[in-house]
Design a protein around this motif. Sequence first.
Motif, PDB file in Angstrom:
ATOM      1  N   UNK A 133      38.202  35.667  31.008  1.00  0.00           N
ATOM      2  CA  UNK A 133      38.591  34.291  31.282  1.00  0.00           C
ATOM      3  C   UNK A 133      37.876  33.253  30.427  1.00  0.00           C
ATOM      4  N   UNK A 134      38.404  32.043  30.407  1.00  0.00           N
ATOM      5  CA  UNK A 134      37.888  30.997  29.522  1.00  0.00           C
ATOM      6  C   UNK A 134      36.445  30.590  29.833  1.00  0.00           C
ATOM      7  N   UNK A 135      36.080  30.545  31.102  1.00  0.00           N
ATOM      8  CA  UNK A 135      34.704  30.131  31.415  1.00  0.00           C
ATOM      9  C   UNK A 135      33.715  31.171  30.912  1.00  0.00           C
ATOM     10  N   UNK A 157      40.820  27.764  27.436  1.00  0.00           N
ATOM     11  CA  UNK A 157      41.859  27.866  28.468  1.00  0.00           C
ATOM     12  C   UNK A 157      43.240  27.599  27.862  1.00  0.00           C
ATOM     13  N   UNK A 158      43.310  26.596  26.985  1.00  0.00           N
ATOM     14  CA  UNK A 158      44.597  26.275  26.355  1.00  0.00           C
ATOM     15  C   UNK A 158      45.067  27.435  25.476  1.00  0.00           C
ATOM     16  N   UNK A 159      44.131  28.053  24.774  1.00  0.00           N
ATOM     17  CA  UNK A 159      44.469  29.201  23.924  1.00  0.00           C
ATOM     18  C   UNK A 159      44.949  30.364  24.779  1.00  0.00           C
ATOM     19  N   UNK A 160      44.220  30.648  25.849  1.00  0.00           N
ATOM     20  CA  UNK A 160      44.615  31.752  26.726  1.00  0.00           C
ATOM     21  C   UNK A 160      45.968  31.479  27.370  1.00  0.00           C
ATOM     22  N   UNK A 161      46.220  30.204  27.684  1.00  0.00           N
ATOM     23  CA  UNK A 161      47.510  29.850  28.276  1.00  0.00           C
ATOM     24  C   UNK A 161      48.663  30.221  27.343  1.00  0.00           C
ATOM     25  N   UNK A 198      44.022  25.445  34.191  1.00  0.00           N
ATOM     26  CA  UNK A 198      44.678  25.093  32.933  1.00  0.00           C
ATOM     27  C   UNK A 198      45.189  26.345  32.232  1.00  0.00           C
ATOM     28  N   UNK A 199      44.402  27.412  32.306  1.00  0.00           N
ATOM     29  CA  UNK A 199      44.776  28.661  31.621  1.00  0.00           C
ATOM     30  C   UNK A 199      46.054  29.261  32.214  1.00  0.00           C
ATOM     31  N   UNK A 200      46.318  29.001  33.493  1.00  0.00           N
ATOM     32  CA  UNK A 200      47.497  29.622  34.127  1.00  0.00           C
ATOM     33  C   UNK A 200      48.644  28.630  34.315  1.00  0.00           C
ATOM     34  N   UNK A 201      48.482  27.440  33.751  1.00  0.00           N
ATOM     35  CA  UNK A 201      49.485  26.390  33.917  1.00  0.00           C
ATOM     36  C   UNK A 201      50.873  26.849  33.442  1.00  0.00           C
ATOM     37  N   UNK A 202      51.878  26.625  34.273  1.00  0.00           N
ATOM     38  CA  UNK A 202      53.253  26.923  33.882  1.00  0.00           C
ATOM     39  C   UNK A 202      53.637  28.390  33.973  1.00  0.00           C
ATOM     40  N   UNK A 203      52.755  29.233  34.482  1.00  0.00           N
ATOM     41  CA  UNK A 203      53.068  30.663  34.556  1.00  0.00           C
ATOM     42  C   UNK A 203      53.744  31.002  35.879  1.00  0.00           C
ATOM     43  N   UNK A 204      54.525  32.074  35.855  1.00  0.00           N
ATOM     44  CA  UNK A 204      55.198  32.507  37.084  1.00  0.00           C
ATOM     45  C   UNK A 204      54.778  33.916  37.497  1.00  0.00           C
ATOM     46  N   UNK A 205      54.122  34.627  36.615  1.00  0.00           N
ATOM     47  CA  UNK A 205      53.795  36.024  36.928  1.00  0.00           C
ATOM     48  C   UNK A 205      52.650  36.115  37.950  1.00  0.00           C
ATOM     49  N   UNK A 206      52.190  37.324  38.202  1.00  0.00           N
ATOM     50  CA  UNK A 206      51.077  37.506  39.141  1.00  0.00           C
ATOM     51  C   UNK A 206      49.767  37.367  38.375  1.00  0.00           C
ATOM     52  N   UNK A 207      48.850  36.572  38.934  1.00  0.00           N
ATOM     53  CA  UNK A 207      47.554  36.374  38.288  1.00  0.00           C
ATOM     54  C   UNK A 207      46.444  36.763  39.258  1.00  0.00           C
ATOM     55  N   UNK A 208      45.659  37.747  38.862  1.00  0.00           N
ATOM     56  CA  UNK A 208      44.476  38.117  39.635  1.00  0.00           C
ATOM     57  C   UNK A 208      43.256  37.495  38.995  1.00  0.00           C
ATOM     58  N   UNK A 209      42.201  37.366  39.774  1.00  0.00           N
ATOM     59  CA  UNK A 209      40.943  36.893  39.193  1.00  0.00           C
ATOM     60  C   UNK A 209      39.845  37.819  39.688  1.00  0.00           C
ATOM     61  N   UNK A 210      39.066  38.349  38.738  1.00  0.00           N
ATOM     62  CA  UNK A 210      37.993  39.276  39.107  1.00  0.00           C
ATOM     63  C   UNK A 210      36.638  38.617  38.893  1.00  0.00           C
ATOM     64  N   UNK A 211      35.834  38.610  39.939  1.00  0.00           N
ATOM     65  CA  UNK A 211      34.459  38.079  39.860  1.00  0.00           C
ATOM     66  C   UNK A 211      33.555  39.132  40.471  1.00  0.00           C
ATOM     67  N   UNK A 212      32.434  39.434  39.806  1.00  0.00           N
ATOM     68  CA  UNK A 212      31.590  40.506  40.357  1.00  0.00           C
ATOM     69  C   UNK A 212      30.122  40.138  40.311  1.00  0.00           C
ATOM     70  N   UNK A 213      29.352  40.786  41.201  1.00  0.00           N
ATOM     71  CA  UNK A 213      27.894  40.674  41.243  1.00  0.00           C
ATOM     72  C   UNK A 213      27.434  39.224  41.278  1.00  0.00           C
ATOM     73  N   UNK A 214      28.057  38.476  42.154  1.00  0.00           N
ATOM     74  CA  UNK A 214      27.751  37.055  42.269  1.00  0.00           C
ATOM     75  C   UNK A 214      27.738  36.678  43.741  1.00  0.00           C
TER      76      UNK A 214
END
Lengths: 338, 311
Positions: A133-135, A157-161, A198-214
Amino acid sequence: MELPILPTSVIGSYPKPRWLLRQYKLYELGKIPEEDFKEAVRDASVAVLREHERAGIDIPWDGEMGRSEMTEYFTAKIHGFRFYGPIRVWGNFYFNKASAVSKLEYKEPLVLDELKFVQSVTTREIVKIPITGPYTLAEWSFNEYYDTKEDFAMDLAKILNKEFKLLEKEGAKFIQIDEPAILNHPNEVEWAVEVINRAVKGLKLKVGMHVCYSNYYLLADYFDDLNVTQFALEFANRNFRDMDFLKKLTSQELGFGVIDVHNPRIETPEEVARAIRKVFNYIEPERLYINPDCGLKLLSRNIAYQKLVNMVKGVEIVRKELEKKGKTSVPFRTLKDF
Amino acid sequence: MRVVPALIGSLPRPLGLAKKIELYSIGRLNEDKLEEAYREHTKKAFQKLRDAGIKVITDGMYRWDDIFNPLIRYIDGVEVNGLFKFYENNFFYRSPVVKGEVNLLDNPIPKWVSIAKEILEEVYPEATLKAVLPGPVTLAYHSLNEYYENLEALAKDYAEKVLTPLIKELEVDIVELQEPALASELSRATREEEVHISKETAKTVIEELGKLRKLWVVTYFGTPQVIPKGVILNVDLVEGSLPDGIGGEVGLGVVNARETKMERSDRIRDKLLKLSGNFSRIYVTPNTLLDFLPESVAWRKLKLLGRLGGE
Ligand SMILES: [Zn+2]
């Protein structure tokens, strides 16, 4: 589209076959041509994809056979980064940390080749494409160009979008944004959320987000603000304790991590089933996916495989129980459904 | 000379050395050859530090994987656990798990310091060498405490039973204690509940160690909240600021060891000029461990520090 209830998936990475690691070394030393190296990567992708499928994983990936590392793979393809040399991550492990030296620009697809290849060889309808992810990309890079880290991450984020939109057009159904660093600076989480959105703006597909050890309590305050379909989090690592933050996850799905990726001990199916029954106290079965805690790449290959096999067996135990209540399948939900 | 360029903590471990350590760990290189590699790389580092004009130095900590290892392998009562994020960096350390009373065991650290001194005599005798150790407060904060009633008791024992006997063995005039925890406790990013060491206790345990040897107490990632007396305090001016109540000799972290962007020396000079009235001597240093930078950039930053030396 329907999936069996408690769909199973992976987080991303998988141990590379030893023969492939040798090809990496040889390629690095200039001893084999690029073509041969790419062929080796593709063969390994097929092998790992089959391994995931054989274990019974519903939504597989190729274990990131073509990626040496989770940031360099992306930063190397984004225009505006430069590399000064490797830095140590721990012990004698190094990674090439990129420096942003000019405005970042999207010049070429980042993972389209991977997606197309996996689509062409998988037997499954849906695969999950993990993308850093962008961050985290900004956090794990040096910044010589941008005034603020926020500007830096926002450009990423804009690039990933753009990449995500391309992937969607090419048939991607499920992407996963990996943000292991997103909670590094508690006072930056607020704008980091904007960056992800911003990275997922305008998308329709499924988006997961993975965060670990936090510290997930910090993340939980932002569940509702994050425009994602699912959070894939680790729980085996913390022995399935201290799960109260899940009370704040009221609409999106949970990718429930049931396999410890740092411990070679293979979980039993019954342990997996027990963990799933426990999480039912917080999340109803219809909003649960089951996956390992994190990427499996640090394990040895046969142990990683056995862990996946037992994970699926554990899921099957619970599926039988749910069947008695008439629960057998779930719709595949995407951003459109939220 | 009132502005003196100095190194704190580690230098980036050269790739060539890392390869040798790896070969040794899988039995493909014998101990003598590894020792030779350590000495060669240390010698090279001293020559480069000399050429860069760095006057007070460390051995670059090439034999250390992180600021705790391998020391914690030589502590009775401590087991070494998996990898943990070092503050919010993409850098990981092995953590001490405290299972019993801590006591220093036989260890090679004094020998390593003597070897470094020998090499220094040969290539850069004018320099002052510091021995680097983790401070008791930072050690306690980064431990998984399964034995002591509280972190304060653990910090005290680290100081009395581990660091005191060790410092007595070191053939150096100055001992550098890595104490980022004085400025930056553990991040909320990884843990929700925190246990604390009071400022008074932190101050006392460090000041007690200061009776053994002159101490250079290195803090970073924030502004020091504890100001031990009678020591040279190193303050991170990139991510923190100068606390009230320090004078005499001070270490100031003026170049950013977590960014590759080069600082402008004229701006640093201006900053130093404003501060110079408050101190008898200013040591200019990187703000934190140079391990966070690629080798080429780390050396460029050291050369910049070197140019700041003088009046
Ligand atoms: Zn992870």
